[in-house]
Design a protein around this motif. Structure first.
Motif, PDB file in Angstrom:
ATOM      1  N   HIS A 108      -4.805   4.876  -6.313  1.00 51.42           N
ATOM      2  CA  HIS A 108      -4.022   5.333  -5.158  1.00 51.42           C
ATOM      3  C   HIS A 108      -4.532   4.711  -3.864  1.00 51.42           C
ATOM      4  CE1 HIS A 108      -1.384   7.972  -7.240  1.00 51.42           C
ATOM      5  NE2 HIS A 108      -2.335   8.776  -7.655  1.00 51.42           N
ATOM      6  N   ALA A 111      -3.320   1.119  -3.921  1.00 57.30           N
ATOM      7  CA  ALA A 111      -1.856   0.996  -3.940  1.00 57.30           C
ATOM      8  C   ALA A 111      -1.238   1.132  -2.558  1.00 57.30           C
ATOM      9  CB  ALA A 111      -1.264   2.029  -4.893  1.00 57.30           C
ATOM     10  N   ARG A 112      -1.951   1.753  -1.631  1.00 56.13           N
ATOM     11  CA  ARG A 112      -1.403   1.879  -0.277  1.00 56.13           C
ATOM     12  C   ARG A 112      -1.136   0.521   0.343  1.00 56.13           C
ATOM     13  NH1 ARG A 112      -5.573   5.857   2.522  1.00 56.13           N
ATOM     14  NH2 ARG A 112      -6.888   4.293   1.586  1.00 56.13           N
ATOM     15  N   PRO A 115       1.944  -3.335  -2.838  1.00 53.45           N
ATOM     16  CA  PRO A 115       3.215  -2.832  -3.379  1.00 53.45           C
ATOM     17  C   PRO A 115       3.388  -3.078  -4.880  1.00 53.45           C
ATOM     18  CG  PRO A 115       3.581  -4.148  -1.389  1.00 53.45           C
ATOM     19  CD  PRO A 115       2.131  -4.275  -1.738  1.00 53.45           C
ATOM     20  N   ARG A 118       1.368  -0.455  -6.611  1.00 52.68           N
ATOM     21  CA  ARG A 118       2.023   0.841  -6.426  1.00 52.68           C
ATOM     22  C   ARG A 118       3.189   1.000  -7.392  1.00 52.68           C
ATOM     23  NH1 ARG A 118       2.145   0.847  -1.211  1.00 52.68           N
ATOM     24  NH2 ARG A 118       4.094  -0.291  -0.976  1.00 52.68           N
ATOM     25  N   ARG A 122       3.253   3.609 -10.541  1.00 51.37           N
ATOM     26  CA  ARG A 122       4.340   4.609 -10.588  1.00 51.37           C
ATOM     27  C   ARG A 122       5.052   4.544 -11.938  1.00 51.37           C
ATOM     28  NH1 ARG A 122       6.040   9.157 -10.077  1.00 51.37           N
ATOM     29  NH2 ARG A 122       8.238   9.428  -9.838  1.00 51.37           N
TER      30      ARG A 122
END
Length: 194
Positions: A108, A111-112, A115, A118, A122
């Motif tokens: 996490h 992932a900020r 992209p 992320r 997900r």
């Protein structure tokens, strides 16, 4: 009926694969995603990068395999009781050892700013477990256990959102007490059930 042709080369050793996944998890916890390299994973296991690339095409695929190994997705619950099904969905987020939470927190954080990571996280980690709530609530609406007017999509996102907040933002585990609180005091009342 003929057996499918065996791929060329030696079969992949499951023990080596497990060691690579474990080393990747360790390095995610110790170094973070950005600093993790396939070279470092190979060194940790006493193998080569070629051993990794025979199994996964790149670092992102290796990391997603290592993280997914910690988060097996259960079957969609169907006990005949909506509350029990919702509790079972919530329990899919229970992790006893804390290792899963530390790997998730590392992902996490990275992932900020990434992209691609992320989206992959997900798809590999969030969506399969989150779908449990969608399926349970969709089934409940289709058989009249809850009103068809309920926005199943938004209600299904409540528990995953809270679980994410606890794990990623607060660094707290999802535990049985949290599951009971969310199901009994948030989800069921929002569905018109007590």
């Amino acid at each position: 009926m003929t057996a499918p042709p065996r791929p060329a080369g030696r079969p992949l050793d499951a023990g080596v694969q497990a060691a690579l996944l474990r080393a990747t998890q360790d390095l995610l916890i110790e170094e973070g995603y950005e600093r993790l390299t396939c070279d470092a994973v190979a060194r940790r296991c006493g193998s080569s990068k070629a051993t990794i690339y025979r199994r996964w095409p790149n670092k992102l695929a290796l990391v997603m395999a290592a993280a997914s190994d910690l988060f097996p997705v259960p079957e969609v619950p169907n006990t005949g009781d909506l509350r029990e099904d919702l509790l079972a969905c919530g329990r899919a987020y229970l992790k006893e050892d804390g290792r899963s939470q530390r790997v998730l927190a590392s992902l996490h954080t990275a992932a900020r700013h990434d992209p691609e990571l992320r989206a992959a996280a997900r798809e590999a980690l969030g969506s399969p477990v989150d779908r449990l709530f969608h399926e349970v609530l969709g089934r409940a609406a289709s058989i009249g256990l809850i009103s068809k007017d309920v926005d199943v999509g938004i209600v299904a996102e409540v528990f995953p959102g809270i679980a994410f907040h606890y794990a990623a933002a607060l660094g707290l585990p999802v535990d049985e007490r949290l599951i009971l609180r969310v199901v009994d005091h948030v989800l069921l009342p929002s569905l018109g059930r007590t």
